[in-house]
Design a protein around this motif. Structure first.
Motif, PDB file in Angstrom:
ATOM      1  N   UNK A 411       0.839  -1.202   0.000  1.00 43.41           N
ATOM      2  CA  UNK A 411       0.000   0.000   0.000  1.00 43.41           C
ATOM      3  C   UNK A 411       0.873   1.249   0.000  1.00 43.41           C
ATOM      4  N   UNK A 412       0.353   2.296  -0.608  1.00 39.44           N
ATOM      5  CA  UNK A 412       1.115   3.537  -0.668  1.00 39.44           C
ATOM      6  C   UNK A 412       1.273   4.193   0.707  1.00 39.44           C
ATOM      7  N   UNK A 413       0.341   3.900   1.631  1.00 39.60           N
ATOM      8  CA  UNK A 413       0.442   4.487   2.966  1.00 39.60           C
ATOM      9  C   UNK A 413       1.264   3.636   3.926  1.00 39.60           C
ATOM     10  N   UNK A 414       1.774   2.505   3.419  1.00 39.17           N
ATOM     11  CA  UNK A 414       2.619   1.660   4.245  1.00 39.17           C
ATOM     12  C   UNK A 414       1.898   0.808   5.258  1.00 39.17           C
ATOM     13  N   UNK A 415       0.584   0.844   5.283  1.00 35.98           N
ATOM     14  CA  UNK A 415      -0.173   0.073   6.265  1.00 35.98           C
ATOM     15  C   UNK A 415      -0.456  -1.322   5.746  1.00 35.98           C
ATOM     16  N   UNK A 416      -0.679  -2.249   6.676  1.00 32.21           N
ATOM     17  CA  UNK A 416      -1.008  -3.627   6.308  1.00 32.21           C
ATOM     18  C   UNK A 416      -2.502  -3.747   6.097  1.00 32.21           C
ATOM     19  N   UNK A 417      -2.866  -4.344   5.004  1.00 35.62           N
ATOM     20  CA  UNK A 417      -4.282  -4.486   4.677  1.00 35.62           C
ATOM     21  C   UNK A 417      -4.817  -5.817   5.171  1.00 35.62           C
ATOM     22  N   UNK A 418      -5.916  -5.775   5.878  1.00 30.72           N
ATOM     23  CA  UNK A 418      -6.537  -6.994   6.371  1.00 30.72           C
ATOM     24  C   UNK A 418      -7.200  -7.748   5.208  1.00 30.72           C
TER      25      UNK A 418
END
Length: 444
Positions: A411-418
């Motif tokens: 992700x571009x925001x660096x967060x992990x996607x559930x």
């Protein structure tokens, strides 16, 4: 005599090694035959394991395709809702234009007054509304928009919902048929029997892996997030004022031209849109002081359910005109409106309610998604295949596969996607049969 016996003794022992040789040859033949039989079993086992791995992977692919299809359906739900929001907004705009055309033709208020007070661009826009004559009520444009809106709602409820139900209920059987087909290609001459190959599925965590949700969950949040990208669906609220003092009693107040509009989902997930425009002439008298006399210029409200309310100040049956009674007196006696400092268009709202045309819509649909307890846990299963082997033996093989969620890129925001069923990022892989359907770490 003695010499003759000694000469015959070695000859009597000849051929004894042949007996031992034959025994050894027989034993070697038995070992060779046994080795050959073991080799046949090992070969059959290896072939069966390879075929079963291919079958298990194919089953996991069916799962991945099913979950990705559910994700595409959820995204299609969002797309249809976005289209319905645009249609209902076009409907209220068309009603606004049709009503404004009638007011312009009647000169109530006259276009030159609007241009003088608020500028030539507002006067030109008011005159241009004359081209929208016939766009309100039961006109052809309104009927076409309502029909298109109903078509989207029908697709959502009778097509997409049906397809997702079939996918969820039919996945185990579709997976079984795919694995049986792979085995049949690997064993084209095998007499599978009426029930197919002796294939048993173990450790299957499909039951409960996806759950049905009402439209008020993530689907509503996503629809609202998407609609915010379209200015046409946003609040349509502007207020123009004249530049000079109108009344010495209230020198800070001016005539106003109020444009109000909004497109929204109600609490049940049903669309509605309202658009109004009114000229508020500043007046004053000795009884109530300064107040705004509203001249409704245009109005339109499109609800999609009988129980929807406009949510703004209005009355259900406003007078057609105020020739018989002063506006301010009627407001004081029949309503609770604040005409001294309010910013709404209550008279135009009332006309919109009186002329509303309800479109057919059922609200946000149900959808399937991965429950929170499944985050980071792949959809896995193990399979066991039993088949007749060489020498009447039964050969058994076991394999496992799983379907997992993984973004193709971070992700571009660096967060992990559930894990979710709104992005079609489901993939398949083989798994360790001893760890089938066990929790795994979340995918980045």
């Amino acid at each position: 005599m003695t010499a003759r016996v000694r000469a015959c003794a070695p000859a009597a022992q000849q051929g004894q090694a042949l007996v031992l040789g034959m025994l050894l040859a027989g034993a070697a033949m038995v070992v060779l035959i046994r080795y050959f039989a073991v080799g046949q079993v090992i070969g059959a086992k290896a072939r069966q394991l390879h075929a079963l791995d291919a079958a298990a992977y194919s089953g996991a692919l069916i799962q991945a395709r099913a979950l990705n299809m559910l994700a595409y359906i959820n995204r299609a739900h969002v797309g249809h809702q976005l289209a319905m929001a645009h249609l209902v907004t076009l409907g209220s705009w068309a009603s606004l234009g049709g009503a404004q055309a009638g007011q312009w033709a009647a000169g109530n208020p006259p276009a030159h007054l609007i241009a003088m007070l608020f500028g030539p661009e507002h006067g030109a826009a008011y005159r241009a509304a004359g081209k929208a004559s016939g766009f309100g009520g039961l006109s052809m444009p309104q009927a076409e928009l309502a029909r298109a809106y109903g078509g989207h709602d029908d697709v959502v409820r009778n097509v997409l919902n049906t397809v997702q139900d079939v996918i969820v209920s039919g996945l185990p059987e579709a997976r079984r048929q795919a694995m049986q087909a792979v085995l049949a290609r690997n064993y084209p001459k095998h007499a599978a029997g009426p029930g197919g190959f002796d294939l048993q599925v173990d450790d299957d965590n499909w039951p409960g892996y996806v759950q049905r949700h009402s439209g008020q969950g993530e689907l509503r949040s996503l629809v609202q997030a998407v609609t915010r990208h379209y200015g046409f669906l946003g609040p349509r609220n502007t207020t123009a004022s004249n530049n000079w003092v109108v009344d010495g009693r209230c020198p800070g107040l001016r005539h106003q031209l109020r444009r109000r509009g909004t497109t929204e989902l109600d609490a049940q997930g049903r669309w509605q849109s309202i658009d109004t425009q009114s000229f508020h002439a500043l007046r004053s008298n000795r009884w109530i002081g300064c107040y705004y006399r509203e001249y409704a210029m245009g109005w339109g409200w499109i609800p999609s359910a009988l129980t929807q309310t406009i949510g703004q100040p209005h009355v259900d049956d406003p007078p057609a005109d105020f020739a018989a009674q002063d506006f301010w007196r009627w407001v004081k006696e029949a309503t609770d409106w604040d005409i001294t400092s309010d910013s709404a268009n209550p008279l135009a709202n009332s006309r919109a309610v009186s002329s509303r045309r309800r479109w057919q819509g059922g609200g946000l649909p149900t959808y399937f998604d991965v429950p929170a307890g499944q985050y980071g846990r792949p959809l896995g299963f193990a399979v066991r295949l039993r088949q007749p082997g060489p020498d009447g033996l039964t050969v058994t093989a076991r394999s496992a596969a799983e379907t997992f969620f993984s973004r193709p890129e971070a992700r571009s925001d660096g967060r992990r996607e559930q894990d979710n069923l709104f992005h079609p990022y489901w993939q398949a892989r083989l798994a360790d049969p001893a760890r089938a359907a066990q929790p795994a770490g979340g995918q980045p």
